[in-house]
Design an enzyme around this catalytic site. Structure first.
Site, PDB file in Angstrom:
ATOM      1  CG  HIS A 127      -6.173  -1.164  -2.040  1.00 36.85           C
ATOM      2  ND1 HIS A 127      -6.139  -1.050  -2.521  1.00 36.85           N
ATOM      3  CD2 HIS A 127      -4.517  -0.945  -1.767  1.00 36.85           C
ATOM      4  CE1 HIS A 127      -5.199  -0.868  -3.113  1.00 36.85           C
ATOM      5  NE2 HIS A 127      -4.351  -0.889  -2.817  1.00 36.85           N
TER       6      HIS A 127
ATOM      7  CD  GLU B 282       1.569  -1.147  -1.875  1.00 39.42           C
ATOM      8  OE1 GLU B 282       2.658  -1.958  -1.398  1.00 39.42           O
ATOM      9  OE2 GLU B 282       1.660  -1.602  -2.937  1.00 39.42           O
TER      10      GLU B 282
END
EC number: 5.4.2.11
Length: 227
Positions: free
Chosen positions: A8, A86
């Site tokens: 990202h 994550e």
């Protein structure tokens, strides 16, 4: 066969140097620009996708959307999964990395951040920011929702999705984009590249830069490069 990873774009907490993990934060203005630039670069280089995989965290989903939009591929099906989230940083989430290093020492923080098998201090299940209280994960058994992870545990979380969804898609001839996070992508990179537990500590994946893998019929890496 090719596979494209993209971490990202820069998040608001990346910009503030905070541990993020499973906390859901937005992209910064720079992060939005990084995602748009990545999409344009993929289009300029002729990359087309048949399916995209991303996490259930806003910064990765937004990056995926922008990349596909800027490359004129917003129609491409997306599959969102918690397994691409994550790494969960436990009690470190929301803390300033510099201040944490001043409190615990640079080496301890380096180990928490980069070690393959050292866990961070675990977050209490009753903490207001616990994933156990987030409806995104309400369908999961309580013992599956993490309170803190190292890279080893992150890989154990990500790998079933690779084997069940991503790898079969590639092997069926689909052109695959994975828009995820620094550590979930490091875990996948460790698996497909065969990186050792020691060497993975030194692998850094920058925000918003398409990483291309050329793979053989056994999904072994022939070549890797950033666009």
């Amino acid at each position: 066969m090719e596979l494209v990873f993209i971490r990202h774009g820069q998040s608001e907490w990346n910009a503030k140097n905070l541990f993020t993990g499973w906390r859901d934060v937005k992209l910064s203005e720079q992060g939005l620009a990084e995602a748009a630039a990545a999409g344009k670069k993929l289009k300029e280089n002729g990359y087309e996708f048949d399916i995209a995989f991303t996490s259930v965290l806003t910064r990765a989903i937004k990056t995926c959307n922008i990349v596909l939009e800027e490359s004129d591929q917003l129609f491409v099906p997306q599959i969102k999964t918690w397994r691409l989230n994550e790494r969960h940083y436990g009690q470190l989430q929301g803390l300033d990395k510099k201040q944490t290093a001043e409190q615990y020492g640079d080496e301890q923080v380096r180990i928490w951040r980069r070690s393959y098998d050292t866990l961070p201090p675990l977050l209490d299940k009753d903490d207001e920011f616990s994933a156990h209280k987030d409806r995104r994960y309400a369908h999961l058994p309580a013992d599956v929702v993490p309170d803190g992870e190292n890279l080893k545990v992150t890989l154990e979380r990500v790998l079933p999705f690779w084997e069940d969804q991503i790898a079969p898609a590639i092997l069926s001839g689909k052109r695959v984009l994975v828009a995820a996070h620094g550590n979930s992508l490091r875990a996948l990179a460790k698996h497909i590249e065969g990186i050792s537990d020691e060497d993975i500590m030194g692998l850094e994946i920058p925000t918003g830069q398409p990483l291309v893998y050329k793979l053989d019929d056994n999904l072994k890496v022939i070549e890797k490069f950033y666009l």
